[in-house]
Design a protein around this motif. Structure first.
Motif, PDB file in Angstrom:
ATOM      1  N   ASN A 173      66.832   4.173  35.409  1.00 66.34           N
ATOM      2  CA  ASN A 173      67.122   2.940  36.142  1.00 66.34           C
ATOM      3  C   ASN A 173      68.488   3.012  36.801  1.00 66.34           C
ATOM      4  OD1 ASN A 173      64.870   1.041  35.911  1.00 66.34           O
ATOM      5  ND2 ASN A 173      65.188   1.295  33.720  1.00 66.34           N
ATOM      6  N   GLN A 206      70.789   1.996  31.054  1.00 68.06           N
ATOM      7  CA  GLN A 206      69.545   1.307  30.732  1.00 68.06           C
ATOM      8  C   GLN A 206      69.907  -0.020  30.084  1.00 68.06           C
ATOM      9  OE1 GLN A 206      66.429   2.087  31.350  1.00 68.06           O
ATOM     10  NE2 GLN A 206      65.200   0.982  29.892  1.00 68.06           N
ATOM     11  N   PRO A 207      69.636  -1.150  30.739  1.00 67.22           N
ATOM     12  CA  PRO A 207      69.964  -2.435  30.117  1.00 67.22           C
ATOM     13  C   PRO A 207      69.294  -2.579  28.743  1.00 67.22           C
ATOM     14  CG  PRO A 207      69.479  -2.749  32.430  1.00 67.22           C
ATOM     15  CD  PRO A 207      69.099  -1.326  32.094  1.00 67.22           C
ATOM     16  N   GLN A 213      63.377 -11.054  41.351  1.00 67.24           N
ATOM     17  CA  GLN A 213      63.369 -10.256  40.124  1.00 67.24           C
ATOM     18  C   GLN A 213      63.995  -8.882  40.371  1.00 67.24           C
ATOM     19  OE1 GLN A 213      62.235 -11.228  36.837  1.00 67.24           O
ATOM     20  NE2 GLN A 213      63.568  -9.471  36.503  1.00 67.24           N
ATOM     21  N   ASN A 256      67.205  -7.429  38.514  1.00 64.58           N
ATOM     22  CA  ASN A 256      67.182  -6.149  37.811  1.00 64.58           C
ATOM     23  C   ASN A 256      68.385  -5.303  38.213  1.00 64.58           C
ATOM     24  OD1 ASN A 256      64.735  -6.949  36.711  1.00 64.58           O
ATOM     25  ND2 ASN A 256      63.501  -5.616  37.992  1.00 64.58           N
ATOM     26  N   GLN A 266      64.308  -0.752  42.253  1.00 68.14           N
ATOM     27  CA  GLN A 266      63.871  -1.810  41.352  1.00 68.14           C
ATOM     28  C   GLN A 266      62.790  -2.630  42.037  1.00 68.14           C
ATOM     29  OE1 GLN A 266      65.045  -2.145  38.031  1.00 68.14           O
ATOM     30  NE2 GLN A 266      65.667  -0.094  38.703  1.00 68.14           N
ATOM     31  N   ASN A 317      59.792  -7.459  35.266  1.00 63.89           N
ATOM     32  CA  ASN A 317      60.906  -7.760  34.372  1.00 63.89           C
ATOM     33  C   ASN A 317      61.244  -6.538  33.513  1.00 63.89           C
ATOM     34  OD1 ASN A 317      58.990  -7.691  32.274  1.00 63.89           O
ATOM     35  ND2 ASN A 317      58.737  -9.909  32.272  1.00 63.89           N
ATOM     36  N   GLY A 318      62.169  -6.703  32.595  1.00 64.33           N
ATOM     37  CA  GLY A 318      62.603  -5.597  31.740  1.00 64.33           C
ATOM     38  C   GLY A 318      61.503  -5.021  30.867  1.00 64.33           C
ATOM     39  N   ALA A 319      60.442  -5.781  30.655  1.00 62.71           N
ATOM     40  CA  ALA A 319      59.289  -5.293  29.884  1.00 62.71           C
ATOM     41  C   ALA A 319      58.263  -4.614  30.786  1.00 62.71           C
ATOM     42  CB  ALA A 319      58.636  -6.449  29.127  1.00 62.71           C
ATOM     43  N   GLN A 320      58.600  -4.486  32.074  1.00 60.14           N
ATOM     44  CA  GLN A 320      57.729  -3.884  33.090  1.00 60.14           C
ATOM     45  C   GLN A 320      56.452  -4.703  33.298  1.00 60.14           C
ATOM     46  OE1 GLN A 320      57.316   0.275  31.985  1.00 60.14           O
ATOM     47  NE2 GLN A 320      59.488   0.658  32.375  1.00 60.14           N
ATOM     48  N   TRP A 322      65.330  -3.422  27.619  1.00 54.37           N
ATOM     49  CA  TRP A 322      64.350  -3.044  28.636  1.00 54.37           C
ATOM     50  C   TRP A 322      63.411  -1.969  28.104  1.00 54.37           C
ATOM     51  CZ3 TRP A 322      66.003  -2.463  34.407  1.00 54.37           C
ATOM     52  CH2 TRP A 322      66.519  -3.680  34.870  1.00 54.37           C
TER      53      TRP A 322
END
Length: 135
Positions: free
Chosen positions: A19, A7-8, A53, A57, A33, A37-40, A11
């Motif tokens: 992920n 998990q990056p 994007q 990801n 993916q 973005n990482g914040a969904q 995120w």
């Protein structure tokens, strides 16, 4: 077999899936993916923006597992609009090279009726093999 969830950092947590999963043998399985973005959050509402994007990801997950773009061995693409994809081949190529360079793993492209996230226009899953992975 031991494995590690990837998990990056920073995120939003994945809910009901991972992920990335790094197996003991160094194989990294990257879940599909989409263009958020990482914040969904979707910052782009067009195919090219979402494609970029989704690829970024994938790279973030591969790098979080200790790998690099060149470790990616397979990409499976799911697109909702074949005509849009085909009409934008030049842009697809430009974005692909900007994110993944001239690294071309095995690939499959599948046209689908829809994706779980209504706003998503593309979903891409990947496999990578990371040498020396310590799981």
């Amino acid at each position: 077999m031991a494995h590690q969830i990837i998990q990056p950092e920073g995120w939003a947590p994945a809910k009901g899936y991972a992920n990335g999963v790094l197996a003991q043998d160094g194989t990294l399985y990257v879940g599909g993916q989409i263009g958020w973005n990482g914040a969904q959050v979707f910052e782009h509402h067009d195919f090219i923006g979402q494609m970029e994007q989704a690829l970024r990801n994938i790279v973030a997950i591969v790098e979080a597992a200790g790998g690099a773009v060149t470790d990616i061995t397979r990409l499976t693409w799911y697109v909702t609009d074949k005509k849009d994809y085909l009409a934008r081949q030049r842009e697809v190529g430009e974005v692909y090279r900007r994110v993944l360079g001239r690294h071309f793993p095995a690939m499959t492209m599948v046209v689908v009726a829809g994706l779980i996230e209504d706003e998503a226009l593309v979903e891409i899953e990947a496999t990578a093999v990371i040498a020396g992975a310590d799981v």
